[in-house]
Design a protein around this motif. Structure first.
Motif, short mmCIF file in Angstrom:
data_model
loop_
_atom_site.label_atom_id
_atom_site.label_comp_id
_atom_site.label_asym_id
_atom_site.label_seq_id
_atom_site.Cartn_x
_atom_site.Cartn_y
_atom_site.Cartn_z
N ARG A 45 2.48 3.70 -4.02
CA ARG A 45 1.67 4.46 -4.81
C ARG A 45 1.91 5.91 -4.84
O ARG A 45 1.90 6.59 -5.81
CB ARG A 45 0.13 4.03 -4.38
N SER A 46 2.23 6.55 -3.69
CA SER A 46 2.33 8.11 -3.78
C SER A 46 3.94 8.48 -4.16
O SER A 46 4.20 9.58 -4.10
CB SER A 46 2.10 8.52 -2.53
N THR A 47 4.66 7.50 -4.37
CA THR A 47 6.14 7.56 -5.00
C THR A 47 6.23 7.88 -6.38
O THR A 47 5.80 6.96 -7.05
CB THR A 47 6.98 6.48 -4.46
N PRO A 48 6.58 9.06 -6.98
CA PRO A 48 6.58 9.09 -8.33
C PRO A 48 7.61 8.13 -8.75
O PRO A 48 8.63 7.69 -8.39
CB PRO A 48 7.29 10.41 -8.57
N GLY A 49 7.20 7.53 -10.03
CA GLY A 49 7.83 6.66 -10.91
C GLY A 49 7.74 5.18 -10.31
O GLY A 49 8.39 4.19 -10.86
N CYS A 50 7.21 5.03 -9.07
CA CYS A 50 7.02 3.40 -8.44
C CYS A 50 5.94 2.78 -9.14
O CYS A 50 4.81 3.34 -9.09
CB CYS A 50 7.06 3.54 -7.01
N VAL A 51 6.12 1.76 -9.90
CA VAL A 51 5.21 1.04 -10.64
C VAL A 51 4.72 -0.34 -9.89
O VAL A 51 3.71 -0.99 -10.13
CB VAL A 51 5.38 0.77 -11.97
N ARG A 52 5.52 -0.86 -8.81
CA ARG A 52 5.59 -2.20 -8.39
C ARG A 52 5.93 -2.32 -7.14
O ARG A 52 7.21 -1.53 -6.70
CB ARG A 52 6.28 -3.10 -9.37
#
Length: 168
Positions: free
Chosen positions: A114-121
């Motif tokens: 969740r805290s990783t930019p661009g991670c949606v899944r």
């Protein structure tokens, strides 16, 4: 006692490798037992830590288990695509099971994703017989994605890994 989830230290690589290997062996998850080629991968925490984030659950200085979180496009990803993080090799020592350790490790992976930019899944593969892990995933909101199920050993027709995903 409180369990702490943190990145594995270099001096814990061998121990976590043994915990992971023993968890798979004792649960009968390796088709060829001690001669299974995947056993070496399970033990090689140094390789995983160099290419992904390896987390451990620690209580009173004792490593209880660990998990690997592969970022999108990481070399250790089996099924993750762009914008996806992949959970791999979740393992808890038999003596530490039933205390929420696996749950805490998966939650830590989800929080990091969740805290990783661009991670949606967040995605993962699991075996049919990993029922305790399935309960953790489903309790945390992961859903089955049968269209992504796959065979890691195409020469053997009877191996199929189930897949799950959690949309963040």
């Amino acid at each position: 006692m409180d369990t702490v989830i943190r990145q594995v230290r270099e001096d814990e690589h061998v121990l976590l490798g043994e915990i992971t290997a023993q968890a798979y062996l004792l649960d009968g998850l390796l088709d060829f037992g001690e001669s299974d080629g995947y056993l070496g991968e399970l033990k090689d925490v140094a390789k995983r830590a160099a290419a992904a984030e390896v987390l451990v659950a620690v209580e009173s200085g004792r490593v209880l288990g660990g998990v690997t979180l592969v970022p999108s496009g990481g070399p250790l990803a089996d099924i993750a695509g762009a914008g996806e993080a992949e959970i791999r090799m979740l393992a808890v020592a038999h003596a530490a099971r039933g205390r929420g350790t696996g749950d805490a490790l998966v939650r830590a992976c989800v929080d990091r994703a969740r805290s990783t930019p661009g991670c949606v899944r967040v995605v993962l593969s699991t075996q049919h017989t990993m029922h305790a892990a399935h309960r953790i995933y489903e309790r945390l909101g992961f859903v089955r994605t049968p269209e992504r199920d796959w065979n890691p050993v195409p020469d053997l027709d009877d191996i199929l890994l189930l897949t799950y995903e959690l949309t963040l």
